[in-house]
Design an enzyme around this catalytic site. Structure first.
Site, PDB file in Angstrom:
ATOM      1  N   SER A 131       2.433   4.189  95.701  1.00 49.85           N
ATOM      2  CA  SER A 131       3.745   3.767  96.188  1.00 49.85           C
ATOM      3  C   SER A 131       4.778   3.922  95.088  1.00 49.85           C
ATOM      4  CB  SER A 131       3.689   2.312  96.644  1.00 49.85           C
ATOM      5  OG  SER A 131       5.001   1.892  96.936  1.00 49.85           O
ATOM      6  N   HIS A 144       3.805   7.668  98.804  1.00 51.81           N
ATOM      7  CA  HIS A 144       4.212   6.599  99.731  1.00 51.81           C
ATOM      8  C   HIS A 144       5.610   6.122  99.322  1.00 51.81           C
ATOM      9  CE1 HIS A 144       3.491   3.355 102.642  1.00 51.81           C
ATOM     10  NE2 HIS A 144       4.140   2.564 101.794  1.00 51.81           N
ATOM     11  N   ASP A 196       8.794   3.667 100.176  1.00 51.89           N
ATOM     12  CA  ASP A 196       9.189   2.435 100.868  1.00 51.89           C
ATOM     13  C   ASP A 196      10.706   2.352 100.994  1.00 51.89           C
ATOM     14  OD1 ASP A 196       6.639   1.055 101.273  1.00 51.89           O
ATOM     15  OD2 ASP A 196       6.529   1.034  99.083  1.00 51.89           O
ATOM     16  N   MET A 244      13.714   0.103 102.425  1.00 53.21           N
ATOM     17  CA  MET A 244      14.006  -1.272 102.873  1.00 53.21           C
ATOM     18  C   MET A 244      15.511  -1.452 103.039  1.00 53.21           C
ATOM     19  SD  MET A 244      11.609  -3.277 100.178  1.00 53.21           S
ATOM     20  CE  MET A 244       9.917  -2.770  99.844  1.00 53.21           C
ATOM     21  N   HIS A 304       7.644   4.946 104.717  1.00 49.25           N
ATOM     22  CA  HIS A 304       7.411   3.650 105.372  1.00 49.25           C
ATOM     23  C   HIS A 304       8.772   2.983 105.558  1.00 49.25           C
ATOM     24  CE1 HIS A 304       5.520  -0.662 104.806  1.00 49.25           C
ATOM     25  NE2 HIS A 304       6.023  -0.483 106.017  1.00 49.25           N
ATOM     26  N   MET A 335      11.041   0.137 106.473  1.00 47.98           N
ATOM     27  CA  MET A 335      11.136  -1.313 106.715  1.00 47.98           C
ATOM     28  C   MET A 335      12.595  -1.594 107.035  1.00 47.98           C
ATOM     29  SD  MET A 335       8.570  -2.424 103.667  1.00 47.98           S
ATOM     30  CE  MET A 335       8.618  -0.778 102.979  1.00 47.98           C
ATOM     31  N   MET A 376      -0.286  -3.909 107.195  1.00 45.37           N
ATOM     32  CA  MET A 376       0.298  -4.546 106.011  1.00 45.37           C
ATOM     33  C   MET A 376      -0.652  -5.639 105.524  1.00 45.37           C
ATOM     34  SD  MET A 376       2.988  -2.827 105.433  1.00 45.37           S
ATOM     35  CE  MET A 376       3.342  -3.775 103.943  1.00 45.37           C
ATOM     36  N   GLY A 387       6.680  -5.186  96.075  1.00 47.26           N
ATOM     37  CA  GLY A 387       5.422  -4.765  95.476  1.00 47.26           C
ATOM     38  C   GLY A 387       4.838  -5.931  94.690  1.00 47.26           C
ATOM     39  N   ASP A 442      -1.685  -1.183 103.187  1.00 51.36           N
ATOM     40  CA  ASP A 442      -0.530  -1.226 102.291  1.00 51.36           C
ATOM     41  C   ASP A 442      -0.291  -2.643 101.764  1.00 51.36           C
ATOM     42  OD1 ASP A 442       1.759  -0.673 100.918  1.00 51.36           O
ATOM     43  OD2 ASP A 442       3.003  -0.260 102.688  1.00 51.36           O
ATOM     44  N   GLY A 443      -0.512  -2.812 100.458  1.00 56.94           N
ATOM     45  CA  GLY A 443      -0.187  -4.070  99.794  1.00 56.94           C
ATOM     46  C   GLY A 443      -1.359  -4.688  99.060  1.00 56.94           C
ATOM     47  N   GLY A 498       0.643   0.499  94.665  1.00 57.57           N
ATOM     48  CA  GLY A 498       1.865   0.579  93.872  1.00 57.57           C
ATOM     49  C   GLY A 498       1.692   0.015  92.488  1.00 57.57           C
TER      50      GLY A 498
HETATM   51  C1  DX5 Z   1       5.565  -3.542 100.401  1.00 61.39           C
HETATM   52  C2  DX5 Z   1       5.462  -2.044 100.394  1.00 61.39           C
HETATM   53  C3  DX5 Z   1       4.291  -1.526  99.665  1.00 61.39           C
HETATM   54  C4  DX5 Z   1       4.314  -1.834  98.190  1.00 61.39           C
HETATM   55  C5  DX5 Z   1       2.892  -1.939  97.742  1.00 61.39           C
HETATM   56  O1  DX5 Z   1       6.613  -3.911 101.239  1.00 61.39           O
HETATM   57  O2  DX5 Z   1       5.373  -1.558 101.730  1.00 61.39           O
HETATM   58  O3  DX5 Z   1       4.138  -0.130  99.872  1.00 61.39           O
HETATM   59  O4  DX5 Z   1       4.993  -0.872  97.434  1.00 61.39           O
HETATM   60  O5  DX5 Z   1       2.893  -2.384  96.446  1.00 61.39           O
HETATM   61  P1  DX5 Z   1       1.626  -3.049  95.767  1.00 61.39           P
HETATM   62  O6  DX5 Z   1       0.548  -2.032  95.761  1.00 61.39           O
HETATM   63  O7  DX5 Z   1       2.147  -3.399  94.407  1.00 61.39           O
HETATM   64  O8  DX5 Z   1       1.276  -4.261  96.586  1.00 61.39           O
HETATM   65 ZN    ZN Z   2       4.800   0.567 102.033  1.00 64.51          ZN
END
Ligand code: DX5
Ligand code: ZN
Length: 220
Positions: A9, A34, A36, A38, A67, A69, A138, A145, A176-177, A198
């Protein structure tokens, strides 16, 4: 058996050294980028938007897994296709007409993904699973992250795997997460196909070795 994929990520990258971090992923065993996105409305955080993704696409030589959000993602499907997105994932919770959204993503030549928040039961996808290329479960609440992995994820993966099997779908399962080398094997054993990571990758001493390790665990 098809190989299991690792998707670092970019949210956890160093944005002041983004090209360096993109090249690192290019030269690693990773499969997808990946990304993200937001909006500060669907989730309580704002990440980065179109100009940054355009520049990531210029350097990335692997598939780009976006992704979203964001609320009302239908407004930006064509935009993300033009920015180089190969897989476009929307949130179930953000789509009033999910079937229409999935068709629109595919009409732009992308694979269609649906993400589920931790509180959303996988059964809501029973009538659309055959139209979904990737379900992103999720394993943290979306928005940030570096959060702790939610243990209930394993049960959800197993239930989703069963639904996919029952419906004869080809859908892949992405997690993811909070993914690390500690939970990767159990996630794969439960039925995961793609692992997003990530902070575990970018916070490690040697991200290339960390990706290699995750990839080996996932395909071990
Ligand atoms: C959270 C994101 C993830 C995030 C994952 O909202 O969708 O993709 O970057 O990060 P880690 O691996 O640090 O949990
Ligand atoms: Zn994500």
């Amino acid at each position: 058996m098809t190989s299991k994929l690792i998707a670092p990520s970019v949210l956890a990258a160093d944005f002041a050294n983004l090209q360096r971090d993109i090249e690192m992923i290019n030269s690693s065993d990773a499969d997808w980028f990946h990304i993200d996105i937001m909006d500060g409305v669907f989730v309580p955080n704002i990440s980065f938007g179109m100009p940054v993704l355009r520049d990531i696409s210029k350097h990335a030589d692997k598939k780009i897994d976006v992704h979203l959000m964001i609320i009302d993602p239908d407004r930006y499907i064509e935009t993300f296709a033009n920015l180089g997105s190969d897989i476009l994932t929307v949130h179930y919770e953000a789509c009033t007409h999910l079937h229409r959204t999935l068709q629109a993503i595919k009409a732009e030549g992308m694979q269609a993904g649906v993400a589920l928040n931790p509180h959303t039961n996988i059964n809501v996808l029973e009538d659309s699973i055959n139209d979904i290329d990737v379900v992103c479960i999720m394993s943290v609440n979306p928005g940030f992250g570096g959060q702790s992995f939610i243990e209930n994820t394993y049960t959800k993966i197993a239930a989703l795997k069963e639904l996919i099997h029952k419906k004869g779908a080809q859908t892949r399962i992405e997690i993811d997460g909070g993914v690390t080398n500690k939970n990767a094997k159990q996630l794969i054993d439960a039925g995961a196909d793609i692992l997003v990571a990530g902070s575990y990758v970018f916070g490690s001493q040697d991200p290339i070795a960390t990706i290699k390790d995750l990839k080996a665990i996932a395909n071990g």
